[in-house]
Design a protein around this motif. Structure first.
Motif, PDB file in Angstrom:
ATOM      1  N   ARG A 112      64.471 -83.104-122.407  1.00 30.85           N
ATOM      2  CA  ARG A 112      64.008 -82.779-123.755  1.00 30.85           C
ATOM      3  C   ARG A 112      64.144 -83.978-124.686  1.00 30.85           C
ATOM      4  O   ARG A 112      63.275 -84.247-125.503  1.00 30.85           O
ATOM      5  CB  ARG A 112      64.790 -81.599-124.310  1.00 30.85           C
ATOM      6  N   GLU A 113      65.250 -84.697-124.546  1.00 31.81           N
ATOM      7  CA  GLU A 113      65.444 -85.883-125.374  1.00 31.81           C
ATOM      8  C   GLU A 113      64.375 -86.931-125.066  1.00 31.81           C
ATOM      9  O   GLU A 113      63.836 -87.566-125.979  1.00 31.81           O
ATOM     10  CB  GLU A 113      66.833 -86.467-125.128  1.00 31.81           C
ATOM     11  N   ASP A 114      64.048 -87.105-123.791  1.00 30.35           N
ATOM     12  CA  ASP A 114      62.992 -88.057-123.419  1.00 30.35           C
ATOM     13  C   ASP A 114      61.655 -87.665-124.042  1.00 30.35           C
ATOM     14  O   ASP A 114      60.928 -88.525-124.557  1.00 30.35           O
ATOM     15  CB  ASP A 114      62.842 -88.128-121.897  1.00 30.35           C
ATOM     16  N   MET A 115      61.327 -86.377-124.015  1.00 29.48           N
ATOM     17  CA  MET A 115      60.067 -85.937-124.616  1.00 29.48           C
ATOM     18  C   MET A 115      60.065 -86.169-126.122  1.00 29.48           C
ATOM     19  O   MET A 115      59.055 -86.569-126.696  1.00 29.48           O
ATOM     20  CB  MET A 115      59.803 -84.464-124.289  1.00 29.48           C
ATOM     21  N   ARG A 116      61.215 -85.929-126.777  1.00 24.19           N
ATOM     22  CA  ARG A 116      61.291 -86.183-128.220  1.00 24.19           C
ATOM     23  C   ARG A 116      61.117 -87.666-128.534  1.00 24.19           C
ATOM     24  O   ARG A 116      60.451 -88.031-129.498  1.00 24.19           O
ATOM     25  CB  ARG A 116      62.635 -85.695-128.777  1.00 24.19           C
ATOM     26  N   ALA A 134      55.186 -82.995-116.461  1.00 24.24           N
ATOM     27  CA  ALA A 134      56.290 -82.970-115.492  1.00 24.24           C
ATOM     28  C   ALA A 134      57.332 -81.931-115.856  1.00 24.24           C
ATOM     29  O   ALA A 134      57.982 -81.361-114.971  1.00 24.24           O
ATOM     30  CB  ALA A 134      56.934 -84.352-115.409  1.00 24.24           C
ATOM     31  N   HIS A 135      57.498 -81.653-117.139  1.00 23.79           N
ATOM     32  CA  HIS A 135      58.509 -80.695-117.595  1.00 23.79           C
ATOM     33  C   HIS A 135      57.857 -79.439-118.162  1.00 23.79           C
ATOM     34  O   HIS A 135      58.339 -78.860-119.127  1.00 23.79           O
ATOM     35  CB  HIS A 135      59.410 -81.350-118.629  1.00 23.79           C
ATOM     36  N   ARG A 136      56.801 -79.022-117.549  1.00 24.14           N
ATOM     37  CA  ARG A 136      56.029 -77.863-118.000  1.00 24.14           C
ATOM     38  C   ARG A 136      56.860 -76.584-117.997  1.00 24.14           C
ATOM     39  O   ARG A 136      56.610 -75.667-118.770  1.00 24.14           O
ATOM     40  CB  ARG A 136      54.816 -77.708-117.085  1.00 24.14           C
ATOM     41  N   LYS A 137      57.887 -76.530-117.163  1.00 26.52           N
ATOM     42  CA  LYS A 137      58.698 -75.319-117.046  1.00 26.52           C
ATOM     43  C   LYS A 137      59.480 -74.991-118.322  1.00 26.52           C
ATOM     44  O   LYS A 137      59.940 -73.878-118.493  1.00 26.52           O
ATOM     45  CB  LYS A 137      59.663 -75.449-115.876  1.00 26.52           C
ATOM     46  N   TYR A 138      59.624 -75.974-119.227  1.00 29.24           N
ATOM     47  CA  TYR A 138      60.330 -75.729-120.483  1.00 29.24           C
ATOM     48  C   TYR A 138      59.461 -75.027-121.518  1.00 29.24           C
ATOM     49  O   TYR A 138      59.953 -74.604-122.551  1.00 29.24           O
ATOM     50  CB  TYR A 138      60.841 -77.039-121.079  1.00 29.24           C
ATOM     51  N   PHE A 139      58.159 -74.931-121.239  1.00 24.71           N
ATOM     52  CA  PHE A 139      57.217 -74.364-122.199  1.00 24.71           C
ATOM     53  C   PHE A 139      56.794 -72.971-121.760  1.00 24.71           C
ATOM     54  O   PHE A 139      56.623 -72.707-120.575  1.00 24.71           O
ATOM     55  CB  PHE A 139      55.954 -75.225-122.291  1.00 24.71           C
ATOM     56  N   ARG A 183      75.130 -79.431-114.399  1.00 27.42           N
ATOM     57  CA  ARG A 183      74.233 -80.526-114.029  1.00 27.42           C
ATOM     58  C   ARG A 183      72.812 -80.196-114.460  1.00 27.42           C
ATOM     59  O   ARG A 183      72.103 -81.037-115.010  1.00 27.42           O
ATOM     60  CB  ARG A 183      74.290 -80.737-112.511  1.00 27.42           C
ATOM     61  N   TRP A 184      72.371 -78.956-114.257  1.00 27.37           N
ATOM     62  CA  TRP A 184      71.028 -78.539-114.643  1.00 27.37           C
ATOM     63  C   TRP A 184      70.866 -78.608-116.160  1.00 27.37           C
ATOM     64  O   TRP A 184      69.840 -79.056-116.665  1.00 27.37           O
ATOM     65  CB  TRP A 184      70.765 -77.130-114.124  1.00 27.37           C
ATOM     66  N   GLN A 185      71.895 -78.168-116.887  1.00 23.60           N
ATOM     67  CA  GLN A 185      71.818 -78.212-118.351  1.00 23.60           C
ATOM     68  C   GLN A 185      71.759 -79.648-118.858  1.00 23.60           C
ATOM     69  O   GLN A 185      71.015 -79.961-119.793  1.00 23.60           O
ATOM     70  CB  GLN A 185      73.015 -77.496-118.971  1.00 23.60           C
ATOM     71  N   ALA A 206      56.568 -81.362-132.796  1.00 22.69           N
ATOM     72  CA  ALA A 206      58.016 -81.570-132.869  1.00 22.69           C
ATOM     73  C   ALA A 206      58.765 -80.274-133.172  1.00 22.69           C
ATOM     74  O   ALA A 206      59.948 -80.151-132.832  1.00 22.69           O
ATOM     75  CB  ALA A 206      58.331 -82.611-133.929  1.00 22.69           C
ATOM     76  N   ARG A 207      58.107 -79.309-133.779  1.00 25.52           N
ATOM     77  CA  ARG A 207      58.759 -78.030-134.101  1.00 25.52           C
ATOM     78  C   ARG A 207      58.728 -77.037-132.948  1.00 25.52           C
ATOM     79  O   ARG A 207      59.327 -75.965-133.043  1.00 25.52           O
ATOM     80  CB  ARG A 207      58.097 -77.404-135.315  1.00 25.52           C
ATOM     81  N   MET A 208      58.029 -77.363-131.864  1.00 30.64           N
ATOM     82  CA  MET A 208      57.948 -76.429-130.738  1.00 30.64           C
ATOM     83  C   MET A 208      59.298 -76.285-130.059  1.00 30.64           C
ATOM     84  O   MET A 208      60.123 -77.194-130.066  1.00 30.64           O
ATOM     85  CB  MET A 208      56.906 -76.899-129.725  1.00 30.64           C
ATOM     86  N   LYS A 209      59.492 -75.142-129.448  1.00 36.16           N
ATOM     87  CA  LYS A 209      60.778 -74.794-128.860  1.00 36.16           C
ATOM     88  C   LYS A 209      61.240 -75.795-127.807  1.00 36.16           C
ATOM     89  O   LYS A 209      62.414 -76.134-127.726  1.00 36.16           O
ATOM     90  CB  LYS A 209      60.675 -73.402-128.238  1.00 36.16           C
ATOM     91  N   ALA A 210      60.323 -76.285-126.995  1.00 40.63           N
ATOM     92  CA  ALA A 210      60.710 -77.191-125.911  1.00 40.63           C
ATOM     93  C   ALA A 210      61.141 -78.560-126.424  1.00 40.63           C
ATOM     94  O   ALA A 210      61.851 -79.281-125.735  1.00 40.63           O
ATOM     95  CB  ALA A 210      59.562 -77.350-124.921  1.00 40.63           C
ATOM     96  N   PHE A 211      60.749 -78.923-127.642  1.00 43.33           N
ATOM     97  CA  PHE A 211      61.115 -80.224-128.187  1.00 43.33           C
ATOM     98  C   PHE A 211      62.358 -80.154-129.066  1.00 43.33           C
ATOM     99  O   PHE A 211      62.971 -81.177-129.344  1.00 43.33           O
ATOM    100  CB  PHE A 211      59.957 -80.805-129.015  1.00 43.33           C
ATOM    101  N   VAL A 212      62.718 -78.963-129.510  1.00 41.48           N
ATOM    102  CA  VAL A 212      63.875 -78.805-130.385  1.00 41.48           C
ATOM    103  C   VAL A 212      65.143 -78.954-129.554  1.00 41.48           C
ATOM    104  O   VAL A 212      65.259 -78.343-128.485  1.00 41.48           O
ATOM    105  CB  VAL A 212      63.843 -77.428-131.096  1.00 41.48           C
ATOM    106  N   PRO A 213      66.110 -79.762-130.004  1.00 43.65           N
ATOM    107  CA  PRO A 213      67.339 -79.905-129.220  1.00 43.65           C
ATOM    108  C   PRO A 213      68.113 -78.597-129.172  1.00 43.65           C
ATOM    109  O   PRO A 213      68.102 -77.810-130.112  1.00 43.65           O
ATOM    110  CB  PRO A 213      68.129 -80.973-129.969  1.00 43.65           C
ATOM    111  N   GLU A 214      68.768 -78.381-128.041  1.00 43.62           N
ATOM    112  CA  GLU A 214      69.551 -77.165-127.875  1.00 43.62           C
ATOM    113  C   GLU A 214      70.856 -77.286-128.623  1.00 43.62           C
ATOM    114  O   GLU A 214      71.400 -78.378-128.758  1.00 43.62           O
ATOM    115  CB  GLU A 214      69.845 -76.940-126.394  1.00 43.62           C
TER     116      GLU A 214
END
Length: 138
Positions: free
Chosen positions: A42-46, A85-90, A33-35, A123-131
């Motif tokens: 991440r998709e929303d930010m992209r 809001a999603h600062r924890k991904y950075f 669920r977390w993943q 767009a090349r930053m780690k938090a924006f790149v899809p997993e």
């Protein structure tokens, strides 16, 4: 040596195994669920970054510059709120860089071509790149 089974030990061991299975299933479900939530965020930010890029292109070719710059500011504001809001991904360094880049995008003195370069850098930053696709370990 004779092997004897005591019914109370058998019941206790069955209860332990059952409790272990329940706890394991709960952890696996919470992890997936977390993943899923992280992937959606991440998709929303992209998508919001794509909206900002679209607004920049509109600003470049539009005759109504005030409307296009208003749409750009709206897209950047929404993107910045989502990033906050999603600062924890950075990582801390990425967070500082994204904040500065978004402020650069909102500056009227910066030419549109430079802003498009900034968008591609974000767009090349780690938090924006899809997993990559992950298979949960069982």
């Amino acid at each position: 040596m004779e092997l004897t089974t005591r019914p109370e030990l058998l019941l206790v061991s069955e209860a332990l195994v059952r409790d272990f299975k329940k706890a394991t299933e709960k952890l696996l479900f919470a992890g997936t669920r977390w993943q899923r939530r992280r992937k959606q965020n991440r998709e929303d930010m992209r998508l919001l970054l794509g909206e900002a890029e679209r607004a920049l292109e509109e600003l470049r070719y539009s005759r109504n510059q005030s409307f296009a710059s208003g749409m750009l500011l709206y897209a950047l504001n929404t993107l910045f709120q989502s990033v906050q809001a999603h600062r924890k991904y950075f990582s801390p360094a990425e967070w500082r860089a994204v904040r500065v880049d978004i402020m650069t995008l909102s500056d009227n003195e910066v030419p549109v071509e430079s802003k498009l370069t900034v968008v591609s850098r974000i767009a090349r930053m780690k938090a924006f790149v899809p997993e990559p696709h992950r298979v949960p370990a069982i």
